[in-house]
Design an enzyme around this catalytic site. Structure first.
Site, PDB file in Angstrom:
ATOM      1  N   HIS A   8      -2.154   0.520   8.885  1.00  0.00           N
ATOM      2  CA  HIS A   8      -0.827   1.111   8.652  1.00  0.00           C
ATOM      3  C   HIS A   8      -0.936   2.305   7.691  1.00  0.00           C
ATOM      4  O   HIS A   8      -0.402   3.378   7.957  1.00  0.00           O
ATOM      5  CB  HIS A   8       0.112   0.034   8.096  1.00  0.00           C
ATOM      6  CG  HIS A   8       1.462   0.528   7.702  1.00  0.00           C
ATOM      7  ND1 HIS A   8       2.626   0.077   8.286  1.00  0.00           N
ATOM      8  CD2 HIS A   8       1.846   1.449   6.768  1.00  0.00           C
ATOM      9  CE1 HIS A   8       3.657   0.707   7.737  1.00  0.00           C
ATOM     10  NE2 HIS A   8       3.220   1.532   6.808  1.00  0.00           N
ATOM     11  N   GLU A   9      -1.659   2.095   6.589  1.00  0.00           N
ATOM     12  CA  GLU A   9      -1.766   3.162   5.577  1.00  0.00           C
ATOM     13  C   GLU A   9      -2.547   4.352   6.106  1.00  0.00           C
ATOM     14  O   GLU A   9      -2.171   5.502   5.872  1.00  0.00           O
ATOM     15  CB  GLU A   9      -2.419   2.634   4.297  1.00  0.00           C
ATOM     16  CG  GLU A   9      -1.620   1.579   3.563  1.00  0.00           C
ATOM     17  CD  GLU A   9      -0.174   1.967   3.305  1.00  0.00           C
ATOM     18  OE1 GLU A   9       0.118   3.180   3.152  1.00  0.00           O
ATOM     19  OE2 GLU A   9       0.674   1.071   3.288  1.00  0.00           O
ATOM     20  N   CYS A  68       8.002  -0.238   6.072  1.00  0.00           N
ATOM     21  CA  CYS A  68       7.398   0.937   5.456  1.00  0.00           C
ATOM     22  C   CYS A  68       8.362   1.511   4.432  1.00  0.00           C
ATOM     23  O   CYS A  68       9.556   1.629   4.708  1.00  0.00           O
ATOM     24  CB  CYS A  68       7.104   1.970   6.548  1.00  0.00           C
ATOM     25  SG  CYS A  68       6.317   3.462   5.934  1.00  0.00           S
ATOM     26  N   LEU A  69       7.838   1.878   3.273  1.00  0.00           N
ATOM     27  CA  LEU A  69       8.683   2.490   2.237  1.00  0.00           C
ATOM     28  C   LEU A  69       9.294   3.808   2.706  1.00  0.00           C
ATOM     29  O   LEU A  69      10.278   4.264   2.158  1.00  0.00           O
ATOM     30  CB  LEU A  69       7.870   2.743   0.959  1.00  0.00           C
ATOM     31  CG  LEU A  69       7.499   1.529   0.108  1.00  0.00           C
ATOM     32  CD1 LEU A  69       6.682   1.962  -1.096  1.00  0.00           C
ATOM     33  CD2 LEU A  69       8.730   0.760  -0.343  1.00  0.00           C
ATOM     34  N   GLY A 102       0.848  -1.188   0.000  1.00  0.00           N
ATOM     35  CA  GLY A 102       0.000   0.000   0.000  1.00  0.00           C
ATOM     36  C   GLY A 102       0.882   1.236   0.000  1.00  0.00           C
ATOM     37  O   GLY A 102       2.090   1.138   0.230  1.00  0.00           O
ATOM     38  N   GLN A 109       3.192   9.928   1.785  1.00  0.00           N
ATOM     39  CA  GLN A 109       4.488   9.281   1.515  1.00  0.00           C
ATOM     40  C   GLN A 109       5.120   9.772   0.214  1.00  0.00           C
ATOM     41  O   GLN A 109       6.310   9.543  -0.011  1.00  0.00           O
ATOM     42  CB  GLN A 109       4.323   7.762   1.451  1.00  0.00           C
ATOM     43  CG  GLN A 109       3.993   7.147   2.802  1.00  0.00           C
ATOM     44  CD  GLN A 109       3.943   5.643   2.687  1.00  0.00           C
ATOM     45  OE1 GLN A 109       2.905   5.077   2.361  1.00  0.00           O
ATOM     46  NE2 GLN A 109       5.066   4.998   2.929  1.00  0.00           N
ATOM     47  N   HIS A 136      -0.758   6.856   8.224  1.00  0.00           N
ATOM     48  CA  HIS A 136       0.026   7.874   7.509  1.00  0.00           C
ATOM     49  C   HIS A 136      -0.774   9.162   7.324  1.00  0.00           C
ATOM     50  O   HIS A 136      -0.196  10.247   7.249  1.00  0.00           O
ATOM     51  CB  HIS A 136       0.443   7.367   6.122  1.00  0.00           C
ATOM     52  CG  HIS A 136       1.643   6.467   6.128  1.00  0.00           C
ATOM     53  ND1 HIS A 136       2.877   6.871   6.570  1.00  0.00           N
ATOM     54  CD2 HIS A 136       1.796   5.173   5.734  1.00  0.00           C
ATOM     55  CE1 HIS A 136       3.749   5.875   6.435  1.00  0.00           C
ATOM     56  NE2 HIS A 136       3.119   4.825   5.938  1.00  0.00           N
TER      57      HIS A 136
HETATM   58 ZN    ZN Z   1       4.115   3.065   5.558  1.00  0.00          ZN
END
Ligand code: ZN
Length: 182
Positions: A136-137, A94-95, A49, A54, A140
């Site tokens: 998680h998403e 996480c990216l 995701g 991000q 953000h």
């Molecule tokens: Zn993340």
């Protein structure tokens, strides 16, 4: 279509409360182009995701794969409600926090209400891995990183994580390839 640059932990955009998307914006070509780019970026980095903050855009937009059959989908202005007191521990990555893994405990049954990218309302009940990804998403969008919620003693660099496996009370945990980003 474009691959967008991913913000790394320490960039202030990751700590902002993202703005809701309004009807007019949602209908715009610019916004639809952004959705395409967000998706392309998620696919490029093989994330489960990706949230708009991000990629330095402080809007309440997430793209994620909840179901491999359905493929990637968009959640606009999502609202999550836990449906249980029971929690599950998952190793997340996480990216925007490159090269680290850590265990996070989250409710394992949630409801999600959101709009799709065309403004149509939708609602899901999710359990298991999709429940983790969506929480998680959506974190953000509120300036929260998984690392804020992680058990500090489980944090590991990716190389050590792959070498020694998960730390803590997770001996039976099986690595979820899908958590390479999220
Ligand atoms: Zn993340």
């Amino acid at each position: 279509m474009a691959i967008l640059k991913v913000a790394q932990m320490g960039h202030p955009v990751l700590r902002e409360i993202a703005e809701p998307v309004d009807e007019e914006m949602l209908q715009s070509d610019e916004f639809q182009q952004f959705c395409d780019d967000l998706l392309e970026t998620m696919e490029e980095y093989e994330g489960a995701g990706l949230a708009a903050p991000q990629v330095h855009i402080s809007l309440r937009v997430v793209v994620l794969t909840l179901d491999n059959q359905r493929g990637p989908e968009f959640l606009i202005n999502p609202v999550i409600t836990p449906l249980t007191d029971s929690t599950a521990r998952t190793f997340e990555g996480c990216l925007s926090v490159e090269g680290i893994r850590g265990a996070v405990e989250r409710p394992d049954h949630v409801q999600v209400v959101a709009l799709d990218r065309n403004g149509q309302p939708k609602a899901y009940e999710l359990t298991g891995f999709p429940a983790v990804v969506v929480q998680h998403e959506c974190d953000h969008l509120d300036g929260v990183l998984y690392i804020d919620r992680a058990d500090p003693k489980t944090l590991a660099f990716l190389r050590e994580y792959r070498r020694f496996g998960p730390l803590g009370e997770d001996a039976d945990y099986e690595d979820e390839e899908g958590l390479e980003e999220e």
